[in-house]
Design an enzyme around this catalytic site. Structure first.
Site, PDB file in Angstrom:
ATOM      1  N   ASP A 198     -14.087  32.653 -66.054  1.00 26.56           N
ATOM      2  CA  ASP A 198     -14.986  33.797 -65.917  1.00 26.56           C
ATOM      3  C   ASP A 198     -16.002  33.863 -67.058  1.00 26.56           C
ATOM      4  O   ASP A 198     -17.144  34.266 -66.859  1.00 26.56           O
ATOM      5  CB  ASP A 198     -14.175  35.093 -65.863  1.00 26.56           C
ATOM      6  N   LYS A 246      -8.385  34.892 -62.037  1.00 30.85           N
ATOM      7  CA  LYS A 246      -8.112  34.982 -60.596  1.00 30.85           C
ATOM      8  C   LYS A 246      -6.980  34.069 -60.172  1.00 30.85           C
ATOM      9  O   LYS A 246      -6.455  34.193 -59.064  1.00 30.85           O
ATOM     10  CB  LYS A 246      -9.370  34.643 -59.775  1.00 30.85           C
ATOM     11  N   GLU A 302     -18.486  40.020 -62.113  1.00 35.68           N
ATOM     12  CA  GLU A 302     -18.009  40.704 -63.312  1.00 35.68           C
ATOM     13  C   GLU A 302     -19.135  40.659 -64.333  1.00 35.68           C
ATOM     14  O   GLU A 302     -19.719  39.600 -64.563  1.00 35.68           O
ATOM     15  CB  GLU A 302     -16.773  39.970 -63.829  1.00 35.68           C
ATOM     16  N   SER A 317     -15.916  43.330 -66.872  1.00 36.37           N
ATOM     17  CA  SER A 317     -14.893  42.462 -67.436  1.00 36.37           C
ATOM     18  C   SER A 317     -13.760  43.269 -68.056  1.00 36.37           C
ATOM     19  O   SER A 317     -13.957  44.397 -68.521  1.00 36.37           O
ATOM     20  CB  SER A 317     -15.525  41.568 -68.507  1.00 36.37           C
TER      21      SER A 317
END
Length: 556
Positions: free
Chosen positions: A78, A121, A445, A471
């Site tokens: 991410d 995830k 995000e 986030s």
């Protein structure tokens, strides 16, 4: 054994021949076959070392009489995907991970599974698959990164969020380019999931609270040898789960999810847990409405202020006693179900009984909490009829109640440009829309905008609202998951520049202060814009995904 479907009897001689092509012996083929789901890759700092963990798991399985069979899954970083098109694919990868594990474990009927995730995830995707497949399964993560420190400085520990905030500080002229580079070299000193109570560490801690991982899973640092020993113990434990036929749905009960929500509130976990817990519960056939978070929060004290809410990091939580020590505090007021079975074969109460809170500064005693209510709040009102989520424990007290003019942006890129260009003023309420699961698509995000606001010293004066996500590293009045999203005609689609927005986090409300007749006029002739990506996997995702309020799962 389940694996007999692919290996037993004369008719399976061709199958065994293929297994022997893998180098397996008759004895290995005859033993229980344990799938080891390896999410190692070379682009995620939290996953770059996972082969080491997987090798330790496999050693434990072999010592306990099983045959480990390793296979991979994808993973998105991410942090590296942040701020560009790539972040649209992060949440969407969760369903792909769950589906790919289902495919592999059905095509090759293993007897049991060990899941080896670490980052955002991958953890929930694996938990969803575990519930869906419901064969004996245990988790061991790669562990958290150590916090960073500036050379020669004994001050505040640093983390990835620090780096994002320094970008804002640099844009505001508060630090030089040379100082920015010094931070860049220091904030992420080791492998592991980013060192604060961000999404990855939140989910690894909640996996432990659910009972799906051994004690220590959420907090033992990635670089510690104890992490390797935990992985070996996990290999032993999966064989015991198989022998006793203890399955994920025996563990992930409604009461177990209540425990996880309670720990979530006490820890002050990432708001992304409000997406992932409902999605996992959905696979486990447990109804978990996000508004339950408020019910649990109302009687659960917030015991930890880990980054971004405070200065402590996950290594400090480890040294204080970890997740079990937090749960031990919670049992002092009977806030947990302690009679639930876990992957250790013990009840949760038996595990908690061995825990000690070694640092009351990191884990506050339950009679001396940071607040009497939990770390996450779900807000409702005309701007979020189905709910919105904020990390209350990371909001400055002066921003718990705020009213200000809307500054409206249609994407993360446009708002980032405005923030770094000095166009956002104290008192503003920044609205970022068409970033939801369908409208994004992918529900990006957005750590960049929130960190820039904080780095410029505006986090106690400016609120941010979006139908996308923020986030787990975000601090400030950053309210995400606004549902219904703009692409579905939610009221956020009809906010205009200068409209007054009222936020009351303590009362749990989020309202647009515009007359209903004016809102009705704005809705006339409205049509959702076409999503920026309509082909490939993300195009399919946009057509299938449901609301953030239901965990952004696929429609049944």
């Amino acid at each position: 054994m389940r694996s007999d479907q692919m290996k037993s009897g004369d008719g399976r001689a061709p199958h065994r021949a293929l297994m022997k092509a893998l180098g397996l012996t008759d004895r290995e083929i005859a033993a229980p076959m344990i799938g080891v789901v390896n999410s190692a890759n070379g682009i995620i700092p939290g996953h770059v070392h996972l082969q080491r963990i997987v090798d330790a798991v496999k050693a434990g399985i072999r010592m306990a009489g099983g045959t480990p069979i390793e296979f991979p899954v994808i993973g998105v970083c991410d942090g590296i995907a942040m701020g560009h098109k790539g972040m649209k694919y992060s949440l969407a990868s969760r369903e792909l991970i769950a589906d790919s594990i289902e495919i592999m474990v059905t095509a090759h009927p293993f007897d049991a599974l060990v899941m080896v995730p670490n980052c955002d995830k991958i953890v929930p995707g694996m938990l969803m698959a575990a519930a869906r497949l419901n064969i004996p399964t245990i988790f061991v993560s790669g562990g958290p990164m150590l916090a960073g420190h500036l050379p020669g400085c004994q001050g505040k520990a640093l983390d990835l969020n620090t780096m994002f905030e320094m970008v804002g500080a640099h844009a505001a002229g508060k630090i030089s380019s040379e100082q920015l580079h010094t931070y860049e070299d220091a904030v992420c000193p080791t492998c592991g999931s980013c060192s604060g109570m961000f999404t990855a560490n939140s989910m690894n801690c909640l996996t432990e609270a659910l009972g799906m991982a051994l004690p220590g899973n959420g907090t033992i640092p990635a670089v510690y040898s104890q992490r390797d020993r935990l992985a070996k113990e996990t290999g032993y434990a999966v064989m015991e789960l198989l022998e006793k036929n203890i399955r994920p749905l025996d563990i992930m009960s409604e009461a177990a999810f209540e425990n996880a929500l309670t720990v979530d509130m006490a820890l002050g976990c990432s708001t992304n847990s409000m997406l992932h817990l409902p999605a996992i519960a959905h696979e486990a056939h447990v109804k978990l409405d996000i508004t339950m978070a408020n019910q649990v929060s109302s009687h659960t004290p917030n015991l930890c202020h880990l980054a971004p809410a405070g200065f402590h990091h996950v290594e400090d939580l480890y040294n204080a006693g970890g997740v079990m020590a937090i749960m031990s505090e919670l049992t002092k007021k009977n806030l947990l179900h302690t009679d639930l079975i876990t992957v250790s074969g013990k009840t949760m109460g038996e595990q908690i009984a061995q825990a000690v809170n070694s640092d009351p500064e990191v884990i506050r005693p339950i009679d001396h909490p940071y607040s009497s209510t939990g770390g996450i709040a779900v807000l409702k009102g005309n701007l979020a009829m189905d709910g919105a989520v904020v990390k209350r424990s990371a909001v400055a007290p002066e921003m718990l109640r705020h009213q200000g003019p809307a500054r409206v942006f249609e994407s993360e890129e446009t708002v980032s440009e405005a923030i770094l260009g000095g166009k956002i003023k104290r008192g503003d309420v920044v609205v970022i829309r068409y970033e939801g699961p369908k409208g994004g698509p992918g529900m990006r995000e957005m750590l960049g905008p929130t960190s820039a606001i904080a780095g410029m010293g505006l986090d106690k004066d400016v609120a941010l609202i979006t139908d996308g996500r923020f986030s787990g590293a975000t601090r400030g009045a950053s309210i995400g998951h606004v549902s219904p999203e703009a692409a579905l005609g939610g009221l956020i689609a009809f906010v205009r520049e200068g409209d007054l927005i009222d936020i009351d986090i303590e009362k749990g409300t989020l309202n647009l202060l515009v007359d209903e007749s004016e809102i009705a006029r704005r809705k006339v002739g409205w049509k959702a814009p076409e999503p920026p990506i309509s082909t490939g996997y993300l195009g399919r995702y946009a057509r299938m995904v449901t609301s953030a309020a239901t965990g952004a799962v696929f429609a049944d």
